[in-house]
Design a protein around this motif. Sequence first.
Motif, PDB file in Angstrom:
ATOM      1  N   LEU A  65       0.857  -1.257  -0.117  1.00 47.96           N
ATOM      2  CA  LEU A  65       0.475  -0.373  -0.057  1.00 47.96           C
ATOM      3  C   LEU A  65       0.846   1.174  -0.031  1.00 47.96           C
ATOM      4  O   LEU A  65       0.391   2.324  -0.104  1.00 47.96           O
ATOM      5  N   GLY A  66       2.545   0.677   0.031  1.00 45.12           N
ATOM      6  CA  GLY A  66       3.074   2.241  -0.079  1.00 45.12           C
ATOM      7  C   GLY A  66       4.048   2.566   1.080  1.00 45.12           C
ATOM      8  O   GLY A  66       3.339   2.265   2.101  1.00 45.12           O
ATOM      9  N   HIS A  67       4.732   3.116   0.868  1.00 41.38           N
ATOM     10  CA  HIS A  67       5.643   4.073   2.140  1.00 41.38           C
ATOM     11  C   HIS A  67       4.642   4.910   2.728  1.00 41.38           C
ATOM     12  O   HIS A  67       5.036   4.335   3.516  1.00 41.38           O
ATOM     13  N   GLU A  68       3.939   5.520   2.459  1.00 41.22           N
ATOM     14  CA  GLU A  68       3.039   6.550   2.820  1.00 41.22           C
ATOM     15  C   GLU A  68       2.329   5.690   4.298  1.00 41.22           C
ATOM     16  O   GLU A  68       2.225   6.153   4.945  1.00 41.22           O
ATOM     17  N   PHE A  69       1.463   4.920   3.830  1.00 39.01           N
ATOM     18  CA  PHE A  69       1.100   4.615   4.401  1.00 39.01           C
ATOM     19  C   PHE A  69       1.763   3.438   5.496  1.00 39.01           C
ATOM     20  O   PHE A  69       1.398   3.255   6.246  1.00 39.01           O
ATOM     21  N   MET A  70       3.157   2.717   5.741  1.00 33.77           N
ATOM     22  CA  MET A  70       3.630   1.995   6.511  1.00 33.77           C
ATOM     23  C   MET A  70       4.406   2.659   7.180  1.00 33.77           C
ATOM     24  O   MET A  70       4.548   2.549   8.670  1.00 33.77           O
ATOM     25  N   HIS A  71       4.648   3.725   6.298  1.00 31.78           N
ATOM     26  CA  HIS A  71       5.591   5.279   7.615  1.00 31.78           C
ATOM     27  C   HIS A  71       5.272   5.910   7.738  1.00 31.78           C
ATOM     28  O   HIS A  71       5.485   7.053   8.312  1.00 31.78           O
ATOM     29  N   GLY A  72       4.528   7.410   6.593  1.00 28.33           N
ATOM     30  CA  GLY A  72       4.540   8.234   6.781  1.00 28.33           C
ATOM     31  C   GLY A  72       3.877   9.017   7.537  1.00 28.33           C
ATOM     32  O   GLY A  72       2.982   9.692   7.893  1.00 28.33           O
ATOM     33  N   GLY A  73       2.179   7.676   7.034  1.00 27.66           N
ATOM     34  CA  GLY A  73       0.893   8.312   8.438  1.00 27.66           C
ATOM     35  C   GLY A  73       0.059   7.564   7.525  1.00 27.66           C
ATOM     36  O   GLY A  73       0.057   8.259   6.346  1.00 27.66           O
ATOM     37  N   SER A  74      -0.902   6.958   7.757  1.00 30.35           N
ATOM     38  CA  SER A  74      -2.510   6.200   6.388  1.00 30.35           C
ATOM     39  C   SER A  74      -3.297   7.311   7.050  1.00 30.35           C
ATOM     40  O   SER A  74      -4.665   7.233   6.633  1.00 30.35           O
ATOM     41  N   HIS A  75      -3.027   8.572   7.500  1.00 25.64           N
ATOM     42  CA  HIS A  75      -4.173   9.825   8.067  1.00 25.64           C
ATOM     43  C   HIS A  75      -4.510  11.366   6.944  1.00 25.64           C
ATOM     44  O   HIS A  75      -3.590  11.472   7.126  1.00 25.64           O
ATOM     45  N   ALA A  76      -5.428  10.667   6.311  1.00 28.57           N
ATOM     46  CA  ALA A  76      -5.619  11.402   5.130  1.00 28.57           C
ATOM     47  C   ALA A  76      -4.749  12.223   4.181  1.00 28.57           C
ATOM     48  O   ALA A  76      -5.228  13.380   3.762  1.00 28.57           O
ATOM     49  N   GLY A  77      -3.617  11.213   4.009  1.00 30.24           N
ATOM     50  CA  GLY A  77      -2.274  12.101   3.328  1.00 30.24           C
ATOM     51  C   GLY A  77      -2.663  11.326   2.010  1.00 30.24           C
ATOM     52  O   GLY A  77      -3.881  11.170   1.575  1.00 30.24           O
ATOM     53  N   ARG A  78      -1.777  10.861   0.910  1.00 30.22           N
ATOM     54  CA  ARG A  78      -1.684  10.463  -0.243  1.00 30.22           C
ATOM     55  C   ARG A  78      -3.005   8.730  -0.347  1.00 30.22           C
ATOM     56  O   ARG A  78      -3.521   8.688  -1.165  1.00 30.22           O
ATOM     57  N   TYR A  79      -2.377   7.784   0.617  1.00 35.36           N
ATOM     58  CA  TYR A  79      -3.250   6.775   0.552  1.00 35.36           C
ATOM     59  C   TYR A  79      -4.673   7.383   0.462  1.00 35.36           C
ATOM     60  O   TYR A  79      -5.749   6.911  -0.071  1.00 35.36           O
TER      61      TYR A  79
END
Length: 242
Positions: free
Chosen positions: A148-162
């Motif tokens: 599901l992507g780097h952001e999902f795992m590390h940057g935060g799956s909250h209201a971001g790109r995901y």
Amino acid sequence: MTLFDARHLSWPKTRALAQAGAVALLPVGSTEAHGPHLPLSVDVVIAEEVCRRVAARLSRDCVVFPPVTYALTDFAAPFPGTVTLNADVARQMLTGILTGIVGGGFQTVAVVNHHLEPAHFRVVHDAGKAVKGVVVPDHRRAPTGPLLGHEFMHGGSHAGRYETSLMLAAAPHLVDVAAMKSLPALEIDLPGAIKGGAKNFLECGGADAYFGAPAEATAEEGERLFTLITDATLASIESALS
Ligand SMILES: [Zn+2]
């Protein structure tokens, strides 16, 4: 196979579906701040969309129960519109709902949760374990999570790109695209901040209740993410059925 909306069924029809082996789906979300570009209902919208996609592909008929729209959501609590329940209340509510669904004769109930706050997901797993016949798919886990992507795992799956991509795919009319495009990327390790003791999004450094890069979101990416999440959810339900 076919999706039946529990709100529109009579009790004899519900009983007949349960006896014929239909799977009950319970979408779980939250009422929670999701940045300045998304509505409070994001997690509910995503959970209901996953239920629709699962029902279209599952080997059994599905009865989708009304979504759970309130949750333990302490991280967004400082932001207006967020409504958080304490863990005991949330656990009892979920356990009660699942007990009610199983009591109606459903052999298998899948909880489709898309409010990913760790303490809330623990409550969902606890409630699932407390009631026989309940399966709790968890798309954060390998192999799906890393896909599901780097952001999902590390940057935060909250209201971001995901999450913004998922919303562009499921309910584009609910996304303020001008606001979305104006948001600078916020490279914050949300899971790391939570592990480090931060108690809410402000303490994590998210002054607007978003993390990651919402401006990079696209509907195409949302479609790809929905397919991955649906695959994982289906696999988990199918293995509970076999
Ligand atoms: Zn969310």
